[in-house]
Write a protein that holds these residues in place. Structure first.
Motif, short mmCIF file in Angstrom:
data_model
loop_
_atom_site.label_atom_id
_atom_site.label_comp_id
_atom_site.label_asym_id
_atom_site.label_seq_id
_atom_site.Cartn_x
_atom_site.Cartn_y
_atom_site.Cartn_z
N ARG A 193 26.19 50.12 23.55
CA ARG A 193 25.17 49.88 22.53
C ARG A 193 24.44 51.17 22.17
O ARG A 193 24.23 51.48 20.99
N THR A 245 24.65 53.18 18.52
CA THR A 245 23.41 53.39 17.76
C THR A 245 23.12 54.87 17.57
O THR A 245 22.72 55.31 16.48
N CYS A 282 17.50 50.27 21.83
CA CYS A 282 18.32 49.40 22.69
C CYS A 282 17.64 49.07 24.02
O CYS A 282 18.30 48.59 24.95
N PRO A 295 22.27 42.79 22.40
CA PRO A 295 22.94 43.19 21.16
C PRO A 295 21.91 43.46 20.06
O PRO A 295 20.93 42.73 19.92
#
Length: 501
Positions: free
Chosen positions: A331, A335, A441, A446
């Motif tokens: 994640r 990002t 995050c 998610p």
């Protein structure tokens, strides 16, 4: 400028004794040498007792690299890999030398760790001399270090590098007339070093001992000329060579058949180290292969171009070793790359440069939490220390340092990064991208960034994050965190502003 076909690759091996350039055609994994250059630079001979490189040795190196650079005209960066070994690792003034060396050569220089050097040497050997299920012990005596590797598959099981070299030992023990006492002292000193790894090497065991590079080849060639009945290197054969050197008082006066003039000055040092390896490890005989570090560099380069990058394997292994949450790491990586791509597009960073940094950010994001396995408090410092100092197969020391800087900077006070980064805009982009990714995050769930999210940088004005105000209302913790992050960047010359739209 004429460009080279994509299947033409070049490797440059900057050793402590010689510098080598080799150019090959890659035909579906089969390498065909089309050009090669070698110069005995004797780089390690330029080190004084304080490990400072002399101006003379630096000049010799620059002149050689300029010649190599002329031959490399037309090559794209992805077609060339330049690796530097022990003298580059130990010289205290190497940081001042490398920019001049890179300017002369025209390509970046990767200073590799000893174990990475060992892995690349083994990679070259295993591709040119497949073990067929046999366990191989590979020994490579260089100018300033000796690598010991054991393996029976494409990936070695044991890699070690010790500070033993044909140049350094020749300078240390054989500057004057060579006597029995000198030779015994050199062999004993080398055995003391090898003793540190002997137990684990013997426990691993091997079926076949293989020597690579200049010292092993010169010992083999001299033995073959003097004692034609012996096809391999043996301890008895080397003892005869040592006795002849001692009786004559020098390698030159021993007048060995088939010993190249360029090897005379460093032959005794290499012979002493090889004898020590045989005695300490109990080696009976050793065959010699033409494969060497440069061959391993080629095969590693081919793997990178085929998306079989050893560095990806290393990252995956580190994630496993340090119990990293791969979902969270992915994640953050995804990002961070979104933010980095936004910055690079806005500033029109060349595609190749942008892709290199996106790759570095990807690895840094996947490894940024490895320090949690040591302690959660200050985990980014533990992570950075590991990345800076661990043996990471496939990575150069420069890449490891960059990863460490990214991970160190991904949280905490931004002021600590001022001295580290300075005016390197692209590194600031990477640090900010990773910081924002970790921030967004943080819930470890998610996350999809709102459409139209953009990160921009204007010289003299700082960074601007454009993001949906409505989305931030739905994520108040992220909104609060962004406010705090902005306050951190106010301490720098490039502040961060959040533009809610």
């Amino acid at each position: 400028m004429t460009t080279r076909p994509a299947n033409v690759l070049a490797s440059v091996d900057l050793g402590s004794n010689s510098f080598r350039l080799q150019i090959c055609e890659n035909n579906n994994g089969q390498l065909k040498v089309i050009d090669s250059f070698k110069q005995m630079v004797r780089f390690a001979a330029g080190l004084d007792e304080q490990k400072i490189l002399s101006e003379e040795s630096q000049l010799r190196a620059i002149e050689c690299l300029a010649r190599f650079g002329e031959r490399l005209h037309g090559f794209h960066p992805e077609q060339v890999r330049v690796v530097a070994t022990n003298t580059f690792r130990v010289a205290k003034n190497i940081a001042q030398f490398i920019p001049k060396a890179e300017a002369a050569l025209g390509f970046p220089i990767d200073v590799i760790a000893g174990r990475e050097e060992a892995r690349l040497i083994y990679t070259g050997v295993v591709h040119t001399l497949p073990p067929k299920g046999e366990q191989m012990l590979v020994i490579d005596i260089g100018g300033g270090s000796t690598e010991f590797v054991i393996g029976s598959e494409l990936k070695p099981s044991h890699t070690e590098s010790l500070p033993l070299g044909c140049v350094t030992y020749s300078m240390r023990f054989f500057q004057n007339k060579i006597g029995n006492k000198d030779f015994s002292a050199a062999v004993s000193a080398a055995r003391n070093e090898i003793q540190r790894i002997a137990k684990q090497m013997k426990e691993a065991g091997w079926d076949l001992a293989v020597g690579t590079s200049g010292s092993a080849k010169s010992i083999r060639d001299v033995l073959a000329a003097e004692y034609p009945q012996d096809a391999d290197i043996t301890l008895d054969g080397m003892k005869k060579l040592a006795e002849r050197i001692i009786d004559a008082g020098s390698v030159k006066k021993a007048k060995f058949t088939d010993l190249k003039a360029e090897r005379i000055e460093v032959f005794a040092g290499g012979l002493a180290v090889m004898m020590a390896a045989f005695e300490e490890l109990g080696i009976k005989k050793m065959m010699v292969t033409e494969a060497a570090l440069r061959d391993g560099v080629f095969y590693d380069l081919i793997g990178r171009n085929l998306n079989e990058d050893m560095r990806d394997q290393t990252v995956a292994e580190f994630q496993k070793r340090y119990h990293v949450s791969t979902n969270q790491a992915e994640r953050v990586a995804n990002t961070a790359q979104i933010f980095m791509e936004s910055l690079c597009l806005a500033r029109k960073v060349p595609v190749q440069e942008a892709n290199k940094w996106k790759q570095l950010i990807n690895w840094a994001a996947r490894l940024h939490e490895i320090g949690v396995d040591i302690a959660h408090t200050g985990y980014h410092k533990h992570s950075a220390y590991i990345l800076e100092n661990a043996d990471m197969p496939g990575f150069s020391r420069k890449e490891q340092t960059t990863l460490a800087h990214l991970v160190l900077g991904h949280r905490g006070d931004t002021k600590k990064m001022n001295d580290i980064i300075g005016n390197n805009d692209i590194l600031w982009y990477a640090v900010l991208s990773l910081r924002l990714a970790a921030l967004f995050c943080r819930a470890r769930l998610p996350l999809a960034l709102p459409e139209q999210t953009q990160l921009r940088h204007e010289s003299g004005k700082g960074f601007t994050l454009k993001i949906s105000a409505e989305w931030l209302k739905q994520h108040p913790l992220i909104d609060d965190a962004l406010n705090y992050e902005s306050s951190q960047w106010q301490k720098l010359t490039a502040p961060l502003t959040t533009q809610r739209v």
